[in-house]
Design a protein around this motif. Structure first.
Motif, PDB file in Angstrom:
ATOM      1  N   TRP A 105      54.164  25.292  22.661  1.00  0.00           N
ATOM      2  CA  TRP A 105      55.244  25.914  21.896  1.00  0.00           C
ATOM      3  C   TRP A 105      56.561  25.739  22.649  1.00  0.00           C
ATOM      4  O   TRP A 105      56.586  25.674  23.876  1.00  0.00           O
ATOM      5  CB  TRP A 105      54.991  27.414  21.707  1.00  0.00           C
ATOM      6  CG  TRP A 105      53.821  27.718  20.829  1.00  0.00           C
ATOM      7  CD1 TRP A 105      52.512  27.815  21.219  1.00  0.00           C
ATOM      8  CD2 TRP A 105      53.847  27.997  19.432  1.00  0.00           C
ATOM      9  NE1 TRP A 105      51.720  28.120  20.143  1.00  0.00           N
ATOM     10  CE2 TRP A 105      52.510  28.242  19.028  1.00  0.00           C
ATOM     11  CE3 TRP A 105      54.859  28.064  18.473  1.00  0.00           C
ATOM     12  CZ2 TRP A 105      52.171  28.545  17.720  1.00  0.00           C
ATOM     13  CZ3 TRP A 105      54.526  28.368  17.170  1.00  0.00           C
ATOM     14  CH2 TRP A 105      53.198  28.607  16.790  1.00  0.00           C
ATOM     15  N   ILE A 123      60.149  27.713  23.113  1.00  0.00           N
ATOM     16  CA  ILE A 123      60.790  29.009  22.923  1.00  0.00           C
ATOM     17  C   ILE A 123      62.216  28.923  23.440  1.00  0.00           C
ATOM     18  O   ILE A 123      62.461  28.395  24.527  1.00  0.00           O
ATOM     19  CB  ILE A 123      60.055  30.124  23.706  1.00  0.00           C
ATOM     20  CG1 ILE A 123      58.589  30.198  23.294  1.00  0.00           C
ATOM     21  CG2 ILE A 123      60.751  31.466  23.504  1.00  0.00           C
ATOM     22  CD1 ILE A 123      57.774  31.113  24.186  1.00  0.00           C
ATOM     23  N   GLY A 141      49.751  32.601  18.005  1.00  0.00           N
ATOM     24  CA  GLY A 141      50.580  32.246  16.865  1.00  0.00           C
ATOM     25  C   GLY A 141      52.055  32.527  17.070  1.00  0.00           C
ATOM     26  O   GLY A 141      52.470  33.158  18.055  1.00  0.00           O
ATOM     27  N   GLU A 142      52.844  32.116  16.092  1.00  0.00           N
ATOM     28  CA  GLU A 142      54.299  32.249  16.196  1.00  0.00           C
ATOM     29  C   GLU A 142      54.734  33.709  16.236  1.00  0.00           C
ATOM     30  O   GLU A 142      55.604  34.086  17.029  1.00  0.00           O
ATOM     31  CB  GLU A 142      54.973  31.537  15.019  1.00  0.00           C
ATOM     32  CG  GLU A 142      56.484  31.604  15.041  1.00  0.00           C
ATOM     33  CD  GLU A 142      57.128  30.851  13.896  1.00  0.00           C
ATOM     34  OE1 GLU A 142      58.297  31.140  13.591  1.00  0.00           O
ATOM     35  OE2 GLU A 142      56.459  29.972  13.297  1.00  0.00           O
ATOM     36  N   ALA A 143      54.130  34.530  15.409  1.00  0.00           N
ATOM     37  CA  ALA A 143      54.535  35.937  15.349  1.00  0.00           C
ATOM     38  C   ALA A 143      54.248  36.631  16.674  1.00  0.00           C
ATOM     39  O   ALA A 143      55.052  37.439  17.162  1.00  0.00           O
ATOM     40  CB  ALA A 143      53.817  36.636  14.201  1.00  0.00           C
ATOM     41  N   ILE A 197      54.072  35.249  19.688  1.00  0.00           N
ATOM     42  CA  ILE A 197      55.009  34.766  20.714  1.00  0.00           C
ATOM     43  C   ILE A 197      56.372  35.403  20.511  1.00  0.00           C
ATOM     44  O   ILE A 197      57.025  35.838  21.471  1.00  0.00           O
ATOM     45  CB  ILE A 197      55.102  33.234  20.671  1.00  0.00           C
ATOM     46  CG1 ILE A 197      53.762  32.613  21.063  1.00  0.00           C
ATOM     47  CG2 ILE A 197      56.210  32.737  21.603  1.00  0.00           C
ATOM     48  CD1 ILE A 197      53.723  31.115  20.940  1.00  0.00           C
ATOM     49  N   MET A 198      56.810  35.506  19.251  1.00  0.00           N
ATOM     50  CA  MET A 198      58.101  36.119  18.969  1.00  0.00           C
ATOM     51  C   MET A 198      58.114  37.575  19.407  1.00  0.00           C
ATOM     52  O   MET A 198      59.100  38.054  19.992  1.00  0.00           O
ATOM     53  CB  MET A 198      58.399  36.027  17.472  1.00  0.00           C
ATOM     54  CG  MET A 198      59.750  36.591  17.069  1.00  0.00           C
ATOM     55  SD  MET A 198      61.143  35.596  17.673  1.00  0.00           S
ATOM     56  CE  MET A 198      61.078  34.229  16.511  1.00  0.00           C
ATOM     57  N   VAL A 209      61.341  30.081  17.954  1.00  0.00           N
ATOM     58  CA  VAL A 209      60.010  29.668  18.376  1.00  0.00           C
ATOM     59  C   VAL A 209      59.516  28.584  17.437  1.00  0.00           C
ATOM     60  O   VAL A 209      59.595  28.729  16.208  1.00  0.00           O
ATOM     61  CB  VAL A 209      59.017  30.854  18.376  1.00  0.00           C
ATOM     62  CG1 VAL A 209      57.616  30.381  18.747  1.00  0.00           C
ATOM     63  CG2 VAL A 209      59.490  31.954  19.314  1.00  0.00           C
ATOM     64  N   THR A 210      58.998  27.496  17.981  1.00  0.00           N
ATOM     65  CA  THR A 210      58.465  26.415  17.158  1.00  0.00           C
ATOM     66  C   THR A 210      57.383  25.677  17.928  1.00  0.00           C
ATOM     67  O   THR A 210      57.364  25.702  19.170  1.00  0.00           O
ATOM     68  CB  THR A 210      59.576  25.439  16.726  1.00  0.00           C
ATOM     69  OG1 THR A 210      59.047  24.494  15.806  1.00  0.00           O
ATOM     70  CG2 THR A 210      60.144  24.679  17.932  1.00  0.00           C
ATOM     71  N   ARG A 211      56.472  25.031  17.193  1.00  0.00           N
ATOM     72  CA  ARG A 211      55.449  24.229  17.833  1.00  0.00           C
ATOM     73  C   ARG A 211      56.090  23.030  18.517  1.00  0.00           C
ATOM     74  O   ARG A 211      57.099  22.479  18.055  1.00  0.00           O
ATOM     75  CB  ARG A 211      54.417  23.754  16.807  1.00  0.00           C
ATOM     76  CG  ARG A 211      53.525  24.857  16.270  1.00  0.00           C
ATOM     77  CD  ARG A 211      52.628  25.444  17.344  1.00  0.00           C
ATOM     78  NE  ARG A 211      51.660  24.499  17.855  1.00  0.00           N
ATOM     79  CZ  ARG A 211      50.414  24.363  17.393  1.00  0.00           C
ATOM     80  NH1 ARG A 211      49.987  25.137  16.385  1.00  0.00           N
ATOM     81  NH2 ARG A 211      49.583  23.487  17.909  1.00  0.00           N
TER      82      ARG A 211
END
Length: 348
Positions: free
Chosen positions: A4, A6, A56-58, A60-61, A74-76
């Motif tokens: 990911w 960030i 997942g994204e949520a 990590i956020m 945040v993105t892959r």
């Protein structure tokens, strides 16, 4: 595990970055690389991380926000993101050296941009960036508009992009300065500026010239050593042009050395290439360079017996010709800038 990217802004205060990294560590997020971009709003931290597949994204956020990060993105990420940013930028710069016309594609790769638009004509908008929009002048003319939705561009990214633009511009200018010359007898040569790397080839040029040719160039003095030749190849405030064969052999060297508001020119052409129009072509280019640089005139010092050189200088439009014993000094004014009165020269 998954890669990911960030990006988040934190207060530029001691300990705040560690709060963010600790929050990520509590979620088993492994930081592989980090960059810090200084901005007026705070320190923008850019991470490449390896996170559990279940996060997942949520998740990590949430970890970023709990670690006091704001304006988070945040993105892959792909595997090529493992290359550190300096290595990536250097690789892209190397590509531009060989393919300067790929500047637009290179900017996309450097900035992870979603779109690059090229606009022709004179640049009316100043170069700079705001949010996800960056404007850069194209060294070949026009401008580039670089766009991405998120995250916003930072000063560090703009500086990197500007550096790539300058590299592309230098290569474009160098290509423009390389001119193919077709002589009257059909021979083809390349005229280009010299660099210090040309020293071995220029030394070989001197070795291939006759004693008479060298005496005309250096007015009876000794042939310079490598130290002086190196300085002649890249004269301060002037320029040295070389003529090379398709195989790369140097067959002529023309120097323009600055002297106040005048520029002194000198020429060395290998014997087999004399009286074929090469010297005239080189001196014309030096004269044009002097005009563009704002010099009042160019002056050449040659021997009275160097009939070919004197004839060439007359073709360029000699404004004054003065003889002092065996030495003849010829001044050729820049366009529209007469220098002295023309007087006949004695070639001896």
């Amino acid at each position: 595990m998954a890669l990911w990217r960030i990006r988040a802004t934190v207060d530029d205060r001691p300990g705040y970055l560690s709060v963010l990294t600790a929050s990520l560590a509590l979620r088993s997020v492994n930081i592989l690389a980090v960059q810090v971009h200084t901005t007026e709003e705070g320190a923008v931290d850019d991470f490449l991380v390896d996170a559990p597949d279940t996060l997942g994204e949520a998740g990590i956020m949430a970890a970023v926000l709990k670690g006091r990060g704001r304006d988070a993105f945040v993105t892959r990420a792909e595997a090529q993101g493992l290359a550190d940013q300096p290595t990536r930028a250097l690789a892209l710069a190397g590509r531009l050296v060989h393919e300067p016309d790929t500047l637009g594609e290179t900017l996309v790769a450097l900035l992870d941009a979603t779109e690059v638009r090229w606009r022709p004509g004179t640049v009316t908008e100043p170069a700079g960036f705001h949010g996800g929009r960056m404007t850069l002048a194209d060294p070949a003319g026009g401008s580039y508009e670089v766009l991405r939705a998120l995250p916003a561009f930072t000063p560090a990214e703009y500086a990197r992009a500007q550096a790539l633009v300058e590299i592309a511009g230098a290569v474009v200018r160098q290509q423009r300065e390389h001119v193919t010359l077709l002589l009257a007898d059909g021979a083809e040569l390349v005229l280009r500026p010299a660099t210090k790397d040309d020293l071995p080839a220029v030394r070989e040029l001197h070795e291939n010239c006759s004693a008479t040719t060298l005496r005309h160039r250096y007015l009876g003095g000794s042939v310079p050593g490598d130290g002086r030749l190196g300085r002649l190849l890249e004269p301060a405030g002037g320029v040295t042009l070389l003529a090379t064969t398709p195989a790369g052999a140097v067959v002529a060297m023309a120097n323009l050395i600055t002297e106040g508001d005048l520029a002194e020119v000198a020429l060395l052409v290998e014997d087999d290439w004399q009286r074929r129009g090469l010297g005239t072509a080189l001196l014309r280019r030096l004269h044009s360079h002097a005009e563009r640089s704002g010099f009042a005139a160019v002056v050449a010092h040659t021997g009275a017996g160097n009939v070919a050189m004197l004839r060439t200088l007359r073709r360029l439009g000699a404004g004054s010709i003065e003889r002092d014993g065996a030495l003849v000094s010829v001044t050729v004014p820049a366009a529209g800038r007469p220098v002295g009165d023309e007087t006949p020269a004695t070639s001896g």
